[in-house]
Write a protein that holds these residues in place. Structure first.
Motif, mmCIF file in Angstrom:
data_model
loop_
_atom_site.group_PDB
_atom_site.id
_atom_site.type_symbol
_atom_site.label_atom_id
_atom_site.label_comp_id
_atom_site.label_asym_id
_atom_site.label_seq_id
_atom_site.Cartn_x
_atom_site.Cartn_y
_atom_site.Cartn_z
ATOM 1 N N THR A 91 0.832 -1.206 0.000
ATOM 2 C CA THR A 91 0.000 0.000 0.000
ATOM 3 C C THR A 91 0.865 1.253 0.000
ATOM 4 O OG1 THR A 91 -1.838 -1.099 1.138
ATOM 5 C CG2 THR A 91 -1.734 1.296 1.301
ATOM 6 N N PHE A 92 1.925 1.259 0.812
ATOM 7 C CA PHE A 92 2.835 2.404 0.826
ATOM 8 C C PHE A 92 3.445 2.630 -0.560
ATOM 9 C CE2 PHE A 92 3.916 1.922 5.629
ATOM 10 C CZ PHE A 92 2.788 2.652 5.951
ATOM 11 N N ARG A 93 3.846 1.541 -1.221
ATOM 12 C CA ARG A 93 4.463 1.688 -2.545
ATOM 13 C C ARG A 93 3.469 2.301 -3.531
ATOM 14 N NH1 ARG A 93 6.294 -3.863 -1.670
ATOM 15 N NH2 ARG A 93 8.454 -3.871 -0.884
ATOM 16 N N THR A 94 2.219 1.826 -3.482
ATOM 17 C CA THR A 94 1.202 2.358 -4.385
ATOM 18 C C THR A 94 0.948 3.837 -4.104
ATOM 19 O OG1 THR A 94 0.129 0.199 -4.577
ATOM 20 C CG2 THR A 94 -1.195 2.124 -5.140
ATOM 21 N N ILE A 95 0.870 4.191 -2.822
ATOM 22 C CA ILE A 95 0.651 5.593 -2.451
ATOM 23 C C ILE A 95 1.770 6.468 -3.000
ATOM 24 C CG2 ILE A 95 0.596 7.195 -0.508
ATOM 25 C CD1 ILE A 95 -0.821 4.957 1.094
ATOM 26 N N GLU A 96 3.007 6.047 -2.803
ATOM 27 C CA GLU A 96 4.137 6.849 -3.268
ATOM 28 C C GLU A 96 4.193 6.891 -4.793
ATOM 29 O OE1 GLU A 96 7.652 5.494 -1.306
ATOM 30 O OE2 GLU A 96 6.915 6.091 0.676
ATOM 31 N N ASP A 97 3.831 5.783 -5.448
ATOM 32 C CA ASP A 97 3.771 5.792 -6.912
ATOM 33 C C ASP A 97 2.810 6.878 -7.395
ATOM 34 O OD1 ASP A 97 5.552 3.712 -7.089
ATOM 35 O OD2 ASP A 97 4.036 2.163 -7.453
ATOM 36 N N GLY A 98 1.676 7.027 -6.680
ATOM 37 C CA GLY A 98 0.705 8.051 -7.063
ATOM 38 C C GLY A 98 1.265 9.449 -6.937
ATOM 39 N N TYR A 99 1.865 9.761 -5.787
ATOM 40 C CA TYR A 99 2.427 11.104 -5.594
ATOM 41 C C TYR A 99 3.557 11.380 -6.593
ATOM 42 C CZ TYR A 99 -0.150 11.819 -1.219
ATOM 43 O OH TYR A 99 -1.144 12.001 -0.285
ATOM 44 N N ARG A 100 4.456 10.415 -6.765
ATOM 45 C CA ARG A 100 5.577 10.629 -7.694
ATOM 46 C C ARG A 100 5.072 10.778 -9.122
ATOM 47 N NH1 ARG A 100 9.946 8.563 -4.654
ATOM 48 N NH2 ARG A 100 9.392 9.021 -2.486
ATOM 49 N N GLY A 101 3.999 10.032 -9.453
ATOM 50 C CA GLY A 101 3.438 10.145 -10.794
ATOM 51 C C GLY A 101 2.885 11.527 -11.068
ATOM 52 N N ILE A 102 2.188 12.098 -10.064
ATOM 53 C CA ILE A 102 1.649 13.455 -10.239
ATOM 54 C C ILE A 102 2.788 14.461 -10.377
ATOM 55 C CG2 ILE A 102 0.282 15.279 -9.147
ATOM 56 C CD1 ILE A 102 -1.371 13.034 -7.821
ATOM 57 N N LEU A 103 3.848 14.288 -9.595
ATOM 58 C CA LEU A 103 5.000 15.189 -9.705
ATOM 59 C C LEU A 103 5.658 15.062 -11.079
ATOM 60 C CD1 LEU A 103 6.606 14.770 -6.153
ATOM 61 C CD2 LEU A 103 5.234 16.683 -7.009
ATOM 62 N N THR A 104 5.653 13.860 -11.651
ATOM 63 C CA THR A 104 6.184 13.675 -13.008
ATOM 64 C C THR A 104 5.359 14.462 -14.020
ATOM 65 O OG1 THR A 104 7.039 11.479 -12.479
ATOM 66 C CG2 THR A 104 6.667 11.973 -14.816
ATOM 67 N N LEU A 105 4.028 14.379 -13.891
ATOM 68 C CA LEU A 105 3.159 15.145 -14.789
ATOM 69 C C LEU A 105 3.352 16.640 -14.596
ATOM 70 C CD1 LEU A 105 -0.184 13.098 -14.573
ATOM 71 C CD2 LEU A 105 1.504 13.091 -16.417
ATOM 72 N N LEU A 106 3.571 17.061 -13.345
ATOM 73 C CA LEU A 106 3.811 18.478 -13.076
ATOM 74 C C LEU A 106 5.075 18.950 -13.778
ATOM 75 C CD1 LEU A 106 3.159 21.100 -11.538
ATOM 76 C CD2 LEU A 106 4.472 20.189 -9.607
#
Length: 723
Positions: A91-106
């Protein structure tokens, strides 16, 4: 050896990312499967273990802790315990994947090519412009109406003809800007040593830049939604399912590799309803006070000087907030000297009331709606309206946006690198002062339970004023002490009330979890007291006389804030002060509609919808029915829908989100919920509306006749006026 975990030691070890501290504590207790499950709950809920942005040093320490715990669980308890742990870690990995993914799009967004100060200006100006547009549409819609329903919302049309709620639109504007600024803060490390956001100074942005900021606005929405989603997962244990094959939604872009499906839980539902009820109550009481009192006539305004309540108030809403908060908490806040968050409640109210007044004063005249003020000036003005220098310093710290802020409703100030403060006007203009005070105190973990005794006294007095036998007392039986807040002997029942003053969650998943946890603890405590009354009937006979013996004991958790549950939960009822007082004060539930007669006169018309008593007086049986099926829950619950939507969290992952959404509430929809005839209600409102319209027309004719007579008199005295 200890047989339970120390929550304090666990928290310290996790916050410090120290496997050695955690291991030392686990070695000192009789660790088993049950304690392992409890420990994994603490791990799952620990925000320090979630890295929203890259931080190699913290990540190394965090991984060492988790690796150590994984090996320990396998060694002590075997593969099943390890499997449970790995589920949390995934779950932690998925959560961090989400935040890092949004930062990539940013990083890929066109606006990211602009300088940080230009982006900040564009975000603020865009949000202000959107809020002004919503307000303009809402004002036009209200002007078209003849009546105002106390619990009804307003629906507007967008440029494409679609319906939308101005409250929901304003909420989206405030929360989107919150997420956007905090997202930029994490990306650029804009937080000071106290965790407060400090943005660079800026000049006004041009139209093209404001348009480009729309791409980041979308990502800000995704950031905020992902934050809510992952916190609901960690604290309220919402189900996450990874969709594959035919289960994947149709029409997704080819680059989306993972799809996470989420769903709400029952705990989330009851928390949502409670917070909605609080908002309804504040709106309704403010409208009633506006119509039924002259509270607008005694306000001082924010120019100062203005002593604190009860000696003066700077706005009508401040006066209303003090009355509402006193009713909610069961004691007069103007007399309360306690300092939750190191401020008196009247200082909290005055601070937010001043900020709201300042926003009203400067929003339209400030360039692009961006209100910039020197901290020294803001501090001086707050002191001019009654806050001390120390209270001002504390208040400004509490209402400045930072890492731990929930949103800009609580924290509408943003600090700049030159020491100025930005007041985001929509955040204070679009909210209720009582709501933000309670929400901010909840965020600061400041409970008002120390005033439980005052609430208990109010409860007992409410019943004794109605000549009902209600008492609080403490007894001892067989070395056990039992303390009863309020015991009401009524008819063939004994109602046992355990009074609680805990703050609501403010829709924060972490606070919703702790609220539910305390509810379970309170239920166990109340069951113990109810069992004592059943086991030792002499307790009741000593306090109330022999006629009180052998009556049915009805245990009730009584919340000061509007949190109720239907029927028995864990053997007890959960009700609230608003619901209880409402039952005893009025036989009927009414729809209230305001009709504007003249500029100075408003008629508040009440139409009966539902009979609570089915007789001239309340009875214990009807009260039990009200506890089993609170009409307040029915009204809100029947106006809630589960909104399904899909949003991206990076280039390769998307989330299927299901969240509770409030539908528009009208007098007719409330009538239908309560089994009344919407057609009859509509006809009743229309009948009164026609009568008011006739009165308004006669009043206008009377004014015209008086003006005509006055004109004729002036012409007699001065004939030249007619030339």
């Amino acid at each position: 050896m200890e047989k339970q975990l120390s929550e304090g030691e666990i928290k310290d070890a996790l916050d410090d990312l120290s496997w050695q501290k955690l291991k030392t504590h686990l070695d000192a207790i009789e660790f088993d499967e049950a304690l392992a499950g409890e420990l994994l709950g603490h791990v799952r809920r620990c925000g320090r273990l979630v890295l929203r942005y890259p931080d190699p040093k913290r990540e190394k320490l965090r991984d060492q802790l988790l690796d150590g715990l994984a090996a320990y669980l396998k060694e002590r308890l075997g593969d099943d315990a390890l499997s449970c742990f790995e589920s949390v870690r995934a779950t932690f990995r998925t959560i961090e994947d989400g935040y890092r993914g949004i930062l990539t799009l940013l990083a890929r967004a066109e606006v990211s090519k602009l300088l940080p100060d230009v982006r900040v200006a564009a975000y603020l100006q865009r949000a202000n412009a959107q809020y002004k547009d919503v307000n303009k549409r809402a004002a036009a819609a209200i002007r078209q109406g003849e009546t105002l329903e106390a619990m009804a919302g307003v629906l507007l049309k967008d440029d494409d003809g679609n319906d939308f709620s101005p409250d929901a639109a304003s909420d989206a504007i405030v929360k989107t800007l919150t997420s956007t600024l905090l997202m930029e803060g994490y990306t650029n490390d804009w937080f000071d040593k106290n965790g407060l956001l400090v943005v660079p100074d800026f000049e006004p942005a041009d139209e093209e830049t404001i348009y480009k900021a729309g791409s980041t606005e979308v990502l800000g929405i995704c950031w905020g939604r992902w934050e809510r989603t992952e916190e609901h997962r960690r604290f309220l244990e919402t189900e996450w399912t990874e969709l594959t094959g035919e289960a994947r939604p149709k029409g997704l872009p080819d680059n989306i590799q993972r799809v996470i499906d989420t769903g709400p839980t029952e705990t989330w539902l009851w928390d949502f309803i409670a917070n909605e009820r609080l908002q309804d109550r504040l709106v309704q009481t403010f409208l009633e006070m506006s119509f039924e009192t002259r509270m607008r006539q005694g306000l001082r305004g924010i120019a100062g000087p203005a002593p604190l309540l009860p000696d003066a108030y700077v706005s009508a809403e401040e006066a209303h907030s003090a009355v509402s908060l006193s009713a909610i908490l069961g004691y007069a806040v103007v007399e309360d000297l306690a300092r939750p968050g190191k401020l008196r409640l009247v200082e909290w109210l005055r601070g937010y009331a001043f900020l709201k007044g300042l926003a009203e004063e400067r929003f339209d005249s400030s360039p692009a709606g961006v209100i910039l003020i020197e901290e020294a000036e803001l501090s001086a003005r707050l002191q001019q309206v009654g806050l001390s220098a120390e209270a001002t310093r504390i208040f400004l710290g509490h209402v400045s946006l930072g890492r731990t802020s929930r949103d800009m409703y609580d924290c509408p100030l943003v600090r700049t690198s030159s020491g100025k403060l930005i007041l985001f006007a929509p955040a204070v203009l679009a909210t209720h002062i009582v709501s933000v005070v309670l929400s901010n105190l909840s965020r600061l973990r400041e409970q008002l339970s120390r005033k439980g005794a005052a609430f208990e006294t109010s409860v007992r007095k409410f019943f004794t004023d109605r000549e009902m036998d209600c008492r609080g007392f403490k007894v001892k039986r067989e070395a056990e002490v039992y303390e009863f807040d309020a015991v009401l002997v009524w008819g063939d029942r004994v109602f046992l009330f355990e009074c609680k003053n805990r703050s609501l969650s403010g829709r924060n998943p972490a606070q919703a979890y702790y609220f539910a946890l305390e509810n379970r603890s309170n239920a166990r405590q109340l069951q113990r007291q109810a069992d004592a009354l059943r086991q030792y009937p002499d307790i009741l006979t000593e306090e109330f006389g022999p006629e009180a013996a052998n009556k049915e004991v009805v245990p009730c958790i009584l919340n000061s804030l509007p949190f109720s549950l239907p029927g028995l939960q864990d053997g007890v009822y959960f009700t609230d002060w608003s619901a209880v007082t409402r039952f005893f004060q009025d036989r009927y539930v009414h729809a209230k509609t305001a009709h504007h007669v003249t500029d100075d006169v408003t008629l508040l018309h009440r139409s009966a919808l539902y009979d609570l008593w089915l007789g001239d007086q309340p009875t214990p049986d009807r009260f039990i029915r009200a506890l089993d099926n609170p009409f307040q829950l029915e009204i809100v619950g029947n106006h809630i829908d589960i909104h399904r939507s899909i949003f991206p969290v990076g280039p390769e992952m998307a989330v299927v989100s299901r969240e509770f959404m409030r539908e528009n509430t009208t007098a007719e929809s409330i009538a239908e919920t309560l089994g009344a005839s919407p057609d009859r209600l509509r006809a009743d409102i229309a009948k009164v509306g026609r009568a008011v319209k006739n009165v308004r027309a006669r009043h206008k004719q009377s004014l015209l006749r008086r003006e005509d007579r006055a004109w004729r008199e002036r012409r007699k005295r001065r004939p030249d006026l007619g030339e």
